[in-house]
Design an enzyme around this catalytic site. Structure first.
Site, short mmCIF file in Angstrom:
data_model
loop_
_atom_site.label_atom_id
_atom_site.label_comp_id
_atom_site.label_asym_id
_atom_site.label_seq_id
_atom_site.Cartn_x
_atom_site.Cartn_y
_atom_site.Cartn_z
N GLY A 71 0.75 -0.86 -0.49
CA GLY A 71 -0.15 0.32 -0.02
C GLY A 71 0.71 1.23 0.33
N GLN A 178 -8.01 0.45 3.61
CA GLN A 178 -8.46 -0.39 4.88
C GLN A 178 -9.64 -0.78 3.89
OE1 GLN A 178 -7.25 -1.83 7.60
NE2 GLN A 178 -5.41 -0.52 8.05
N GLY A 199 -2.50 -6.20 -0.29
CA GLY A 199 -3.05 -7.67 -0.60
C GLY A 199 -3.12 -7.78 1.12
N CYS A 325 1.48 1.17 13.09
CA CYS A 325 2.76 1.86 12.79
C CYS A 325 3.11 2.47 14.30
CB CYS A 325 2.69 2.50 11.34
SG CYS A 325 2.07 1.14 10.19
#
Ligand code: PLP
Length: 390
Positions: A71, A178, A199, A325
């Protein structure tokens, strides 16, 4: 101990069907899809089928799908392509609640001569749309807004916003990492020029993503190299993962078609409502009416989110105290800060994100274990005692 995994916005389990579909591409079908021989050509054929499935999931044409490594790469590619395609434009727009994949790139670009607007949100995480439209000008190269928020699940009205932004002749990108696979998406019916997906958020492996690029959109590749992906992304393709992504997209489309998310959102709602009933001083972060069906972020006032996570971990319950993150840092997340969530609530915020592999029994275990955990932590908390006057 059985693991109860309710951290699916961080990453998901690879579906067994996805793994099965991938395995031959590590062993018997290891050809290079660019080769002239049929041993490689067969892999190219399977990749095309995967591309068809990814395109169908988001309502795109197969040739509008570019496979990437994740992403983050899709986001970087889209935003950098926009500013390269319109070199005279120096204004870029996003929101204050984006994932670091977009937020940090905008911050980097703003140190390199770009004027970046970070559109605010209200206390429910809803975008200030008037602020967004007022910020646009002939100098705006791109607007990039997430479809669904990774921390709160709040969904922005992307169809409406993209049409307006497009009508002003400005490129529109959405980070739908998302949202894809969780809510119906049809890029053909919106003005979206580019869309990022990843993915590992919908049951294919980590390290594979895609970027939708609407036909006719000015584009320049981020990865310059061979002719792969019609010259839009150089580098020999991650064939096994692409096949896995295609299978995961097929499964996600079938799940959406049979309204599989109704079951997930019912489980999410039961988890949320029962926790709010059983635990005093708890509240939902984000607009309950406009959220991804699998996500809830709940603030438990006057306790540390990290302490809650560690104690839940003892029972095998895996959740998150914010974006995957940003965990590891004790600063409240930038998303909750942008929403103005009070410090005492932001610190004790826990994100639960479900998938089709969760069960009602797992929700029962969380409902049994979590309220006493919060009670115990509050008994130790000087902030709770002070707030309660005890
Ligand atoms: N955008 C959003 C909204 C995300 O939640 C994430 C991952 O958490 C990303 C981008 C980055 O995706 P990837 O991990 O595939 O680089």
């Amino acid at each position: 101990m059985k693991v109860i995994y309710v951290d699916n916005n961080a990453t998901t389990m690879v579906a067994p069907e996805v793994l099965d579909a991938m395995l031959p591409y590590f062993s018997t079908n290891y050809g290079n899809p660019s080769s002239m021989h049929s041993f490689g050509g067969n892999v190219a054929g399977a990749m095309n089928e995967a591309r068809d499935n990814v395109a169908k999931l988001i309502g795109a044409q197969p040739e509008e799908v570019v496979f990437t490594s994740c992403g983050t790469e899709s986001d970087s590619t889209a935003i950098r392509a926009a500013i390269e395609s319109y070199p005279h434009k120096k204004h870029i727009v996003t929101s204050r609640v984006e994932h670091p994949a977009v937020k940090n790139l905008y911050e980097t670009l703003s140190k390199k001569g770009y004027r970046a607007t970070f559109v605010p949100v209200d206390s429910n995480g809803r975008l200030d749309i008037d602020y967004l439209y007022d910020s646009l000008s002939d100098d705006t190269a791109i607007v990039s807004l997430m479809w669904g928020n990774n921390e709160t699940g709040v969904v922005f009205p992307i169809e409406e916003i993209s049409r307006e932004v497009k009508s002003r002749g400005i490129l529109f990108h959405t980070d739908a990492v998302q949202a894809v696979g969780k809510i119906p998406i049809n890029v053909a019916e919106t003005g979206v020029d580019m869309l990022s997906l990843s993915g590992h958020k919908f049951h294919s492996p980590k390290g594979i993503g895609a970027l939708y690029v609407r036909k006719g959109t000015k584009f320049s590749p981020f990865m310059i190299g061979g002719h792969q992906e019609r010259g839009r992304r150089g580098g020999t393709e991650n064939t096994a993962s692409i096949i896995g992504l295609g299978k995961a997209a097929e499964l996600a489309a079938a799940h959406l078609a049979e309204n599989g998310y109704e079951r997930i959102s019912r489980m999410r709602d039961r988890l949320e409502q029962t926790l709010l009933d059983r635990v005093p001083n708890a509240m939902i972060n984000g607009d309950p009416a406009n959220r991804l069906p699998n996500t809830t972020s709940i603030a438990f006032e006057y306790v540390e989110g990290e302490a809650i996570l560690l104690m839940m971990n003892e029972y095998g319950i895996c959740a998150s105290s914010g974006s995957a993150c940003t965990s590891g840092s004790l600063e409240p997340s930038h998303v909750l800060r942008a929403m103005g969530v009070p410090f005492t609530a932001a610190h004790g915020s826990i994100r639960f994100s479900l998938s089709r592999y969760n069960t009602e029994d797992e929700i029962d275990v969380i409902l049994e274990k979590l309220p006493p955990v919060i009670k115990r932590l509050r008994e130790l908390s000087p902030f709770w005692k002070e707030a309660m006057g005890t």
